[in-house]
Design a protein around this motif. Structure first.
Motif, PDB file in Angstrom:
ATOM      1  N   ILE A  79     -19.257 -83.198  20.897  1.00  0.00           N
ATOM      2  CA  ILE A  79     -17.896 -83.032  21.777  1.00  0.00           C
ATOM      3  C   ILE A  79     -17.282 -81.599  21.661  1.00  0.00           C
ATOM      4  CG2 ILE A  79     -15.814 -84.035  22.726  1.00  0.00           C
ATOM      5  CD1 ILE A  79     -18.091 -86.017  23.032  1.00  0.00           C
ATOM      6  N   VAL A  80     -17.247 -81.072  22.798  1.00  0.00           N
ATOM      7  CA  VAL A  80     -16.731 -79.504  22.521  1.00  0.00           C
ATOM      8  C   VAL A  80     -15.831 -79.278  23.547  1.00  0.00           C
ATOM      9  CG1 VAL A  80     -17.404 -76.881  22.208  1.00  0.00           C
ATOM     10  CG2 VAL A  80     -18.970 -78.724  21.620  1.00  0.00           C
ATOM     11  N   ALA A  81     -14.678 -78.793  23.298  1.00  0.00           N
ATOM     12  CA  ALA A  81     -13.464 -78.300  24.322  1.00  0.00           C
ATOM     13  C   ALA A  81     -13.652 -79.390  25.565  1.00  0.00           C
ATOM     14  CB  ALA A  81     -13.950 -77.151  25.090  1.00  0.00           C
ATOM     15  N   GLY A  82     -13.592 -80.801  25.115  1.00  0.00           N
ATOM     16  CA  GLY A  82     -13.517 -81.863  26.012  1.00  0.00           C
ATOM     17  C   GLY A  82     -14.848 -82.405  26.955  1.00  0.00           C
ATOM     18  N   GLN A  83     -15.996 -81.730  26.602  1.00  0.00           N
ATOM     19  CA  GLN A  83     -17.082 -81.931  27.191  1.00  0.00           C
ATOM     20  C   GLN A  83     -18.317 -82.258  26.036  1.00  0.00           C
ATOM     21  OE1 GLN A  83     -18.591 -78.669  29.794  1.00  0.00           O
ATOM     22  NE2 GLN A  83     -17.456 -77.074  28.241  1.00  0.00           N
ATOM     23  N   VAL A  84     -19.270 -83.012  26.504  1.00  0.00           N
ATOM     24  CA  VAL A  84     -20.437 -83.407  25.867  1.00  0.00           C
ATOM     25  C   VAL A  84     -21.385 -82.013  25.948  1.00  0.00           C
ATOM     26  CG1 VAL A  84     -22.195 -84.939  25.572  1.00  0.00           C
ATOM     27  CG2 VAL A  84     -20.166 -85.829  26.156  1.00  0.00           C
ATOM     28  N   VAL A  85     -22.045 -81.813  24.760  1.00  0.00           N
ATOM     29  CA  VAL A  85     -23.071 -80.825  24.997  1.00  0.00           C
ATOM     30  C   VAL A  85     -24.036 -81.435  23.735  1.00  0.00           C
ATOM     31  CG1 VAL A  85     -21.522 -79.065  25.300  1.00  0.00           C
ATOM     32  CG2 VAL A  85     -22.430 -79.532  22.971  1.00  0.00           C
ATOM     33  N   TYR A  86     -25.586 -81.054  24.241  1.00  0.00           N
ATOM     34  CA  TYR A  86     -26.447 -81.638  23.260  1.00  0.00           C
ATOM     35  C   TYR A  86     -27.218 -80.387  22.915  1.00  0.00           C
ATOM     36  CZ  TYR A  86     -25.808 -85.944  25.692  1.00  0.00           C
ATOM     37  OH  TYR A  86     -25.267 -87.189  26.302  1.00  0.00           O
ATOM     38  N   VAL A  87     -27.408 -80.417  21.334  1.00  0.00           N
ATOM     39  CA  VAL A  87     -28.142 -79.330  20.663  1.00  0.00           C
ATOM     40  C   VAL A  87     -29.312 -79.727  19.989  1.00  0.00           C
ATOM     41  CG1 VAL A  87     -27.584 -77.282  19.136  1.00  0.00           C
ATOM     42  CG2 VAL A  87     -25.792 -78.338  20.244  1.00  0.00           C
ATOM     43  N   SER A  88     -30.502 -79.194  20.185  1.00  0.00           N
ATOM     44  CA  SER A  88     -31.654 -79.406  19.557  1.00  0.00           C
ATOM     45  C   SER A  88     -31.616 -79.382  18.167  1.00  0.00           C
ATOM     46  CB  SER A  88     -32.837 -78.546  20.040  1.00  0.00           C
ATOM     47  OG  SER A  88     -32.560 -77.000  19.691  1.00  0.00           O
ATOM     48  N   ASP A  89     -32.310 -80.276  17.419  1.00  0.00           N
ATOM     49  CA  ASP A  89     -32.142 -80.721  15.934  1.00  0.00           C
ATOM     50  C   ASP A  89     -32.374 -79.284  15.409  1.00  0.00           C
ATOM     51  OD1 ASP A  89     -31.537 -83.303  16.228  1.00  0.00           O
ATOM     52  OD2 ASP A  89     -33.463 -83.852  15.768  1.00  0.00           O
ATOM     53  N   ASP A  90     -32.972 -78.277  15.851  1.00  0.00           N
ATOM     54  CA  ASP A  90     -33.270 -77.137  15.272  1.00  0.00           C
ATOM     55  C   ASP A  90     -32.248 -75.997  15.230  1.00  0.00           C
ATOM     56  OD1 ASP A  90     -34.167 -76.253  17.736  1.00  0.00           O
ATOM     57  OD2 ASP A  90     -36.041 -75.828  17.264  1.00  0.00           O
ATOM     58  N   GLY A  91     -31.455 -76.414  16.160  1.00  0.00           N
ATOM     59  CA  GLY A  91     -30.221 -75.389  16.497  1.00  0.00           C
ATOM     60  C   GLY A  91     -30.614 -74.294  17.678  1.00  0.00           C
ATOM     61  N   ARG A  92     -31.755 -74.545  18.121  1.00  0.00           N
ATOM     62  CA  ARG A  92     -32.559 -73.261  19.170  1.00  0.00           C
ATOM     63  C   ARG A  92     -31.860 -73.597  20.409  1.00  0.00           C
ATOM     64  NH1 ARG A  92     -36.724 -69.725  19.645  1.00  0.00           N
ATOM     65  NH2 ARG A  92     -36.182 -68.645  21.606  1.00  0.00           N
ATOM     66  N   TYR A  93     -31.675 -74.667  20.865  1.00  0.00           N
ATOM     67  CA  TYR A  93     -31.245 -75.002  22.366  1.00  0.00           C
ATOM     68  C   TYR A  93     -30.144 -75.760  22.366  1.00  0.00           C
ATOM     69  CZ  TYR A  93     -36.089 -73.173  22.894  1.00  0.00           C
ATOM     70  OH  TYR A  93     -37.056 -72.491  23.306  1.00  0.00           O
ATOM     71  N   LEU A  94     -29.374 -75.505  23.383  1.00  0.00           N
ATOM     72  CA  LEU A  94     -27.899 -76.134  23.694  1.00  0.00           C
ATOM     73  C   LEU A  94     -27.961 -76.543  25.228  1.00  0.00           C
ATOM     74  CD1 LEU A  94     -24.499 -75.545  22.566  1.00  0.00           C
ATOM     75  CD2 LEU A  94     -24.819 -75.704  25.000  1.00  0.00           C
ATOM     76  N   PHE A  95     -27.542 -78.108  25.460  1.00  0.00           N
ATOM     77  CA  PHE A  95     -27.621 -78.346  26.947  1.00  0.00           C
ATOM     78  C   PHE A  95     -26.423 -78.786  27.349  1.00  0.00           C
ATOM     79  CE2 PHE A  95     -28.620 -81.909  30.048  1.00  0.00           C
ATOM     80  CZ  PHE A  95     -28.784 -81.168  30.982  1.00  0.00           C
ATOM     81  N   LEU A  96     -25.976 -78.256  28.470  1.00  0.00           N
ATOM     82  CA  LEU A  96     -24.537 -78.661  29.039  1.00  0.00           C
ATOM     83  C   LEU A  96     -24.922 -79.747  30.094  1.00  0.00           C
ATOM     84  CD1 LEU A  96     -22.506 -75.556  29.307  1.00  0.00           C
ATOM     85  CD2 LEU A  96     -22.018 -77.466  27.871  1.00  0.00           C
ATOM     86  N   PRO A  97     -24.640 -81.203  30.081  1.00  0.00           N
ATOM     87  CA  PRO A  97     -24.876 -81.982  30.980  1.00  0.00           C
ATOM     88  C   PRO A  97     -24.118 -81.736  32.307  1.00  0.00           C
ATOM     89  CG  PRO A  97     -24.148 -83.038  29.414  1.00  0.00           C
ATOM     90  CD  PRO A  97     -24.255 -81.765  29.016  1.00  0.00           C
ATOM     91  N   GLY A  98     -24.244 -82.661  33.320  1.00  0.00           N
ATOM     92  CA  GLY A  98     -23.335 -82.720  34.418  1.00  0.00           C
ATOM     93  C   GLY A  98     -23.885 -81.944  35.639  1.00  0.00           C
ATOM     94  N   SER A  99     -22.932 -81.655  36.492  1.00  0.00           N
ATOM     95  CA  SER A  99     -23.234 -81.036  38.055  1.00  0.00           C
ATOM     96  C   SER A  99     -23.766 -79.666  37.787  1.00  0.00           C
ATOM     97  CB  SER A  99     -22.340 -81.269  39.072  1.00  0.00           C
ATOM     98  OG  SER A  99     -21.079 -80.946  38.577  1.00  0.00           O
ATOM     99  N   GLY A 100     -22.935 -79.079  36.743  1.00  0.00           N
ATOM    100  CA  GLY A 100     -23.103 -77.564  36.659  1.00  0.00           C
ATOM    101  C   GLY A 100     -24.048 -77.540  35.154  1.00  0.00           C
ATOM    102  N   GLY A 101     -24.982 -78.504  34.909  1.00  0.00           N
ATOM    103  CA  GLY A 101     -25.654 -78.430  33.963  1.00  0.00           C
ATOM    104  C   GLY A 101     -26.527 -76.981  33.449  1.00  0.00           C
TER     105      GLY A 101
END
Length: 281
Positions: A79-101
């Motif tokens: 949870i970052v700045a009030g929104q959910v983000v997903y980060v790959s276990d190796d720290g390489r990729y970060l995904f912001l879900p939602g309509s502006g994903g």
């Protein structure tokens, strides 16, 4: 692309008419800030630690409020700045879900989704002839941007009130129609009247200053432009796009827009230079 990464992770800026200040709300004092929250510091070398580090690489100013297992295998949920983000276990990729994903390559500091969208937007823009755009340009522009605009939108009007300064900054503005109230609305009818006017530039300026041009009906591409705006991912007006389809947010003051265009040009030149080097050079 760094400015896009920062904006996506909480850096605030003036963007679209959906966020334009108005009335008492614009005059109200700021509410007391909420107490700071941050996730407990995880053990170094763990997936949680790599996830937090990935977020801070993109924006060191934000706090990770919570970190834990994600419903997506191979990722951690934060949870970052009030929104959910997903980060790959190796720290390489970060995904912001939602309509502006969006999907970010943290190591390369690249918005992979934006790269794909930019290529698509570039193709979409080619479908709108220059003759169907309302152009305000200096004699020898350094840059040209397409701006999806609306005659009622507060930030659209602010941008247009500074059109001479954009031109002085070497920026040509090519307006495209996006009646944000939808096809058939009063807003739409005003924009059709602008595009049907004998002098579109004057009619657009008048409409943005509450001098509605006479109602006219003619064959225009307003419907096509509105459709292309939706397909380009427009969520509010104005929307500024470079010739390469890169979105530079909503309203930006003239000097800031020139700065953003210069920075993007420098980044693209650096990327081109790196790609052109022989291995081992």
């Amino acid at each position: 692309m760094k400015r896009i990464l920062l904006a996506a992770l909480g850096a605030l800026s003036l963007s679209a008419c959906a966020q334009a200040p108005s009335g008492a709300a614009a005059q109200a004092p700021a509410a007391a800030s909420a107490p700071s929250m941050s996730a407990p510091k995880p053990k170094p070398g763990t997936a949680d630690a790599r996830a937090i580090d990935a977020v801070r690489q993109l924006n060191p100013r934000v706090e990770v409020e919570r970190i834990g297992a994600a419903p997506l295998p191979g990722f951690r949920e934060a949870i970052v700045a009030g929104q959910v983000v997903y980060v790959s276990d190796d720290g390489r990729y970060l995904f912001l879900p939602g309509s502006g994903g969006a999907l970010f390559d943290v190591a390369a500091k690249k918005n992979l989704s934006e790269d794909s969208m930019a290529a698509m937007r570039q193709q979409l823009l080619k479908a709108i002839p220059v003759s169907e755009r309302i152009v305000f340009a200096p004699a020898k522009p350094k840059y040209t941007v397409a701006v999806f605009t609306d005659v009622e939108c507060g930030y659209c009007r602010k941008l247009h009130s500074e059109i001479a300064e954009y031109n002085r900054q070497g920026i040509a503005i090519e307006y495209l129609a996006f009646p944000r109230m939808g096809i058939g609305s009063e807003d739409y009818k005003k924009m059709v009247a602008v595009w049907c006017a004998p002098d579109r530039r004057k009619a657009l300026t008048d409409a943005k200053n509450d001098r509605t041009p006479p109602s006219r009906s003619c064959k225009t591409s307003v419907n096509q432009q509105y459709d292309i705006g939706q397909r380009a991912g427009l969520t509010g007006t104005p929307m500024i796009l470079t010739e390469g389809g890169v979105q530079l947010g909503g309203y930006l003051p003239p000097a800031k827009l020139r700065e953003a265009l210069d920075q993007l040009a420098a980044e693209q030149a650096q990327t081109a230079g790196t790609a052109g080097k022989a291995p081992g050079a």
